[in-house]
Motif scaffolding. Structure first.
Motif, PDB file in Angstrom:
ATOM      1  N   VAL A  12       0.859  -1.182   0.000  1.00 27.98           N
ATOM      2  CA  VAL A  12       0.000   0.000   0.000  1.00 27.98           C
ATOM      3  C   VAL A  12       0.893   1.229   0.000  1.00 27.98           C
ATOM      4  O   VAL A  12       1.625   1.475   0.953  1.00 27.98           O
ATOM      5  CB  VAL A  12      -0.934   0.006   1.227  1.00 27.98           C
ATOM      6  CG1 VAL A  12      -1.785   1.275   1.225  1.00 27.98           C
ATOM      7  CG2 VAL A  12      -1.803  -1.238   1.249  1.00 27.98           C
ATOM      8  N   ARG A  13       0.859   1.976  -1.085  1.00 30.23           N
ATOM      9  CA  ARG A  13       1.710   3.155  -1.216  1.00 30.23           C
ATOM     10  C   ARG A  13       1.109   4.349  -0.486  1.00 30.23           C
ATOM     11  O   ARG A  13      -0.099   4.585  -0.551  1.00 30.23           O
ATOM     12  CB  ARG A  13       1.876   3.525  -2.697  1.00 30.23           C
ATOM     13  CG  ARG A  13       2.416   2.423  -3.591  1.00 30.23           C
ATOM     14  CD  ARG A  13       3.857   2.152  -3.314  1.00 30.23           C
ATOM     15  NE  ARG A  13       4.385   1.169  -4.267  1.00 30.23           N
ATOM     16  CZ  ARG A  13       5.487   0.484  -4.081  1.00 30.23           C
ATOM     17  NH1 ARG A  13       6.196   0.658  -2.969  1.00 30.23           N
ATOM     18  NH2 ARG A  13       5.912  -0.384  -4.983  1.00 30.23           N
ATOM     19  N   PRO A  14       1.933   5.131   0.186  1.00 28.23           N
ATOM     20  CA  PRO A  14       1.424   6.359   0.801  1.00 28.23           C
ATOM     21  C   PRO A  14       1.016   7.364  -0.271  1.00 28.23           C
ATOM     22  O   PRO A  14       1.618   7.419  -1.344  1.00 28.23           O
ATOM     23  CB  PRO A  14       2.631   6.861   1.607  1.00 28.23           C
ATOM     24  CG  PRO A  14       3.817   6.264   0.942  1.00 28.23           C
ATOM     25  CD  PRO A  14       3.376   4.938   0.415  1.00 28.23           C
ATOM     26  N   THR A  15       0.006   8.130   0.017  1.00 31.08           N
ATOM     27  CA  THR A  15      -0.486   9.126  -0.940  1.00 31.08           C
ATOM     28  C   THR A  15      -0.399  10.547  -0.395  1.00 31.08           C
ATOM     29  O   THR A  15      -0.572  11.501  -1.141  1.00 31.08           O
ATOM     30  CB  THR A  15      -1.947   8.833  -1.314  1.00 31.08           C
ATOM     31  OG1 THR A  15      -2.754   8.835  -0.117  1.00 31.08           O
ATOM     32  CG2 THR A  15      -2.067   7.469  -1.989  1.00 31.08           C
ATOM     33  N   ARG A  16      -0.147  10.691   0.907  1.00 28.02           N
ATOM     34  CA  ARG A  16      -0.079  12.022   1.527  1.00 28.02           C
ATOM     35  C   ARG A  16       1.231  12.142   2.296  1.00 28.02           C
ATOM     36  O   ARG A  16       1.799  11.152   2.747  1.00 28.02           O
ATOM     37  CB  ARG A  16      -1.243  12.234   2.481  1.00 28.02           C
ATOM     38  CG  ARG A  16      -2.641  12.072   1.862  1.00 28.02           C
ATOM     39  CD  ARG A  16      -3.684  12.216   2.953  1.00 28.02           C
ATOM     40  NE  ARG A  16      -3.450  11.264   4.038  1.00 28.02           N
ATOM     41  CZ  ARG A  16      -3.792  11.470   5.311  1.00 28.02           C
ATOM     42  NH1 ARG A  16      -4.391  12.600   5.659  1.00 28.02           N
ATOM     43  NH2 ARG A  16      -3.552  10.549   6.221  1.00 28.02           N
ATOM     44  N   ASP A  18       1.501  13.210   5.211  1.00 26.91           N
ATOM     45  CA  ASP A  18       1.241  12.717   6.564  1.00 26.91           C
ATOM     46  C   ASP A  18       1.418  11.211   6.672  1.00 26.91           C
ATOM     47  O   ASP A  18       1.605  10.683   7.765  1.00 26.91           O
ATOM     48  CB  ASP A  18      -0.173  13.100   7.006  1.00 26.91           C
ATOM     49  CG  ASP A  18      -0.330  14.596   7.202  1.00 26.91           C
ATOM     50  OD1 ASP A  18       0.701  15.284   7.291  1.00 26.91           O
ATOM     51  OD2 ASP A  18      -1.473  15.078   7.258  1.00 26.91           O
ATOM     52  N   ASP A  19       1.350  10.504   5.532  1.00 27.45           N
ATOM     53  CA  ASP A  19       1.599   9.066   5.553  1.00 27.45           C
ATOM     54  C   ASP A  19       3.083   8.758   5.704  1.00 27.45           C
ATOM     55  O   ASP A  19       3.453   7.672   6.151  1.00 27.45           O
ATOM     56  CB  ASP A  19       1.079   8.407   4.261  1.00 27.45           C
ATOM     57  CG  ASP A  19      -0.428   8.516   4.121  1.00 27.45           C
ATOM     58  OD1 ASP A  19      -1.117   8.574   5.158  1.00 27.45           O
ATOM     59  OD2 ASP A  19      -0.916   8.547   2.969  1.00 27.45           O
ATOM     60  N   LEU A  20       3.923   9.700   5.301  1.00 21.69           N
ATOM     61  CA  LEU A  20       5.363   9.526   5.437  1.00 21.69           C
ATOM     62  C   LEU A  20       5.848   9.896   6.829  1.00 21.69           C
ATOM     63  O   LEU A  20       6.747   9.246   7.376  1.00 21.69           O
ATOM     64  CB  LEU A  20       6.108  10.385   4.404  1.00 21.69           C
ATOM     65  CG  LEU A  20       5.940  10.017   2.932  1.00 21.69           C
ATOM     66  CD1 LEU A  20       6.634  11.053   2.055  1.00 21.69           C
ATOM     67  CD2 LEU A  20       6.499   8.633   2.650  1.00 21.69           C
ATOM     68  N   ASP A  22       4.106  11.532  10.536  1.00 21.25           N
ATOM     69  CA  ASP A  22       2.929  12.067  11.222  1.00 21.25           C
ATOM     70  C   ASP A  22       3.337  13.081  12.286  1.00 21.25           C
ATOM     71  O   ASP A  22       4.522  13.270  12.580  1.00 21.25           O
ATOM     72  CB  ASP A  22       2.089  10.938  11.831  1.00 21.25           C
ATOM     73  CG  ASP A  22       2.868  10.070  12.808  1.00 21.25           C
ATOM     74  OD1 ASP A  22       3.786  10.599  13.476  1.00 21.25           O
ATOM     75  OD2 ASP A  22       2.562   8.863  12.918  1.00 21.25           O
ATOM     76  N   GLU A 117       9.542   1.647   0.858  1.00 25.50           N
ATOM     77  CA  GLU A 117       8.688   2.526   1.657  1.00 25.50           C
ATOM     78  C   GLU A 117       9.362   2.929   2.959  1.00 25.50           C
ATOM     79  O   GLU A 117       9.254   4.073   3.410  1.00 25.50           O
ATOM     80  CB  GLU A 117       7.348   1.846   1.936  1.00 25.50           C
ATOM     81  CG  GLU A 117       6.518   1.548   0.702  1.00 25.50           C
ATOM     82  CD  GLU A 117       6.273   2.774  -0.153  1.00 25.50           C
ATOM     83  OE1 GLU A 117       6.358   3.907   0.357  1.00 25.50           O
ATOM     84  OE2 GLU A 117       6.010   2.609  -1.359  1.00 25.50           O
ATOM     85  N   ARG A 121      10.299   6.828   4.101  1.00 28.19           N
ATOM     86  CA  ARG A 121       9.941   7.415   5.393  1.00 28.19           C
ATOM     87  C   ARG A 121      11.178   7.855   6.168  1.00 28.19           C
ATOM     88  O   ARG A 121      11.171   8.906   6.832  1.00 28.19           O
ATOM     89  CB  ARG A 121       9.127   6.417   6.209  1.00 28.19           C
ATOM     90  CG  ARG A 121       7.757   6.087   5.620  1.00 28.19           C
ATOM     91  CD  ARG A 121       6.988   5.148   6.543  1.00 28.19           C
ATOM     92  NE  ARG A 121       6.717   5.785   7.817  1.00 28.19           N
ATOM     93  CZ  ARG A 121       6.710   5.157   8.996  1.00 28.19           C
ATOM     94  NH1 ARG A 121       6.975   3.850   9.047  1.00 28.19           N
ATOM     95  NH2 ARG A 121       6.437   5.813  10.098  1.00 28.19           N
ATOM     96  N   LEU A 168       7.033  11.327  -2.390  1.00 29.29           N
ATOM     97  CA  LEU A 168       5.834  10.591  -2.804  1.00 29.29           C
ATOM     98  C   LEU A 168       5.828  10.315  -4.304  1.00 29.29           C
ATOM     99  O   LEU A 168       5.270   9.303  -4.750  1.00 29.29           O
ATOM    100  CB  LEU A 168       4.580  11.376  -2.417  1.00 29.29           C
ATOM    101  CG  LEU A 168       4.211  11.422  -0.932  1.00 29.29           C
ATOM    102  CD1 LEU A 168       3.039  12.365  -0.717  1.00 29.29           C
ATOM    103  CD2 LEU A 168       3.888  10.039  -0.394  1.00 29.29           C
TER     104      LEU A 168
END
Length: 312
Positions: A12-16, A18-20, A22, A117, A121, A168
């Motif tokens: 599941v790839r981050p899209t925002r 904030d997903d990288l 928080d 991923e 991050r 991203l």
């Protein structure tokens, strides 16, 4: 040596942004800073103090007045007591650059947690630490289909979204081209400072020539070897029986029967490979760090990276 996969798990790839990273992690990272073991000259007045004597805001020492000195820096209190002129000396502030190079080759797009991923991050977190401390932050992505990509000279926390969006937009795939990428970095003139390479270092061409391009050029160089739990201990992830392994970079296939003997041979080969990389780095004043993607990111940064001297 290269990464092989029977059937890569769906990621599941981050899209925002904030997903990288928080807000909770941001709060913890604001207490950290990037450390350089060496003293560098920056292009502008920055937040990094050096041992060079100059004009700044932090007092360092006194010296006797010499004809022609700027009278603005005479300590008149000492003159009033001793009737002699002394000059105030300050620590000069220097700029520190942070460059994070992210391997986006196909071998990184594997494992649970996924190596690519985790590296994204980690790059985001290191970049945020640099931005929070007014360091000059640059990013580089190499190994993917798009060749070497750069994001240069960001400064200040207001550039966090720009950094996150650039990360991203990266896509994994392609072969390593490690030597070419490191030569590109060495000649890019992005300033000297701390360079962190995030990669599994599993290049068919080898890692030696690539790291040699950066070593000895005045950088504080960190080689962060990112490996997944499946690579570190296949038995713990239930790999057994007959498997068809596919090379993620050139799609070469091989069939194996996973046995205890094969797993022992694999672990011996991996330990030898990582040990050779570590020894190579030690001989060239490069800090080698083994990064297990199953480790919580805040633990990796706040504890492990601090112990290895990258952060304080």
């Amino acid at each position: 040596m290269n990464s092989f996969s029977p059937d890569p798990p769906r990621v599941v790839r981050p899209t925002r942004v904030d997903d990288l990273i928080d807000s909770r992690l941001m709060a913890r990272l604001q207490r950290l800073d990037v450390v350089s073991r060496k003293i560098f000259s920056g292009r502008i007045q920055g937040e990094r103090r050096s041992r060079r004597r100059g004009i700044s805001v932090e007092f360092a020492d006194f010296r006797p007045y010499v004809h022609g000195d700027d009278l603005r820096f005479v300590d008149w209190n000492i003159y009033g007591r001793l009737d002699r002129l002394f000059m105030k000396i300050f620590l000069e502030e220097e700029d520190l650059s942070l460059l994070v190079a992210v391997d986006t080759s196909a071998s990184m797009d594997w494992g649970t947690p996924n190596k690519f991923e985790y590296a994204r991050r980690l790059a985001m977190a290191l970049g945020y630490i640099g931005l929070s401390n007014q360091n000059r932050v640059s990013m580089c992505a190499f190994g993917g289909e798009g060749g070497v990509q750069h994001l240069n000279n960001l400064r200040g926390r207001r550039r966090t979204r720009e950094l996150g969006q650039w990360l991203l937009d990266l896509e994994p795939g392609g072969s390593g081209r490690f030597q070419e990428a490191m030569k590109n970095l060495a000649l890019s003139r992005l300033g000297r400072g701390v360079v962190v390479v995030l990669s599994d270092f599993m290049f068919k061409e080898g890692y030696q020539d690539g790291l040699r391009m950066l070593a000895g050029r005045g950088f504080d160089l960190f080689a962060a070897q990112v490996l997944s739990p499946e690579e570190l201990d296949p038995a713990s992830r239930g790999m057994s029986g007959d498997l068809r392994l596919v090379d993620l970079e050139d799609e070469a296939e091989t069939e194996v029967t996973v046995s205890e003997q094969l797993l022992r041979t694999y672990k011996d080969s991996l330990n030898r490979y990582c040990g050779e990389l570590r020894e190579y780095c030690i001989r060239r004043d490069i800090t080698h760090m083994l990064v297990d993607t199953s480790t919580d990111l805040d633990v990796m940064l706040v504890e492990y990276f601090r112990r290895r001297g990258l952060l304080r």
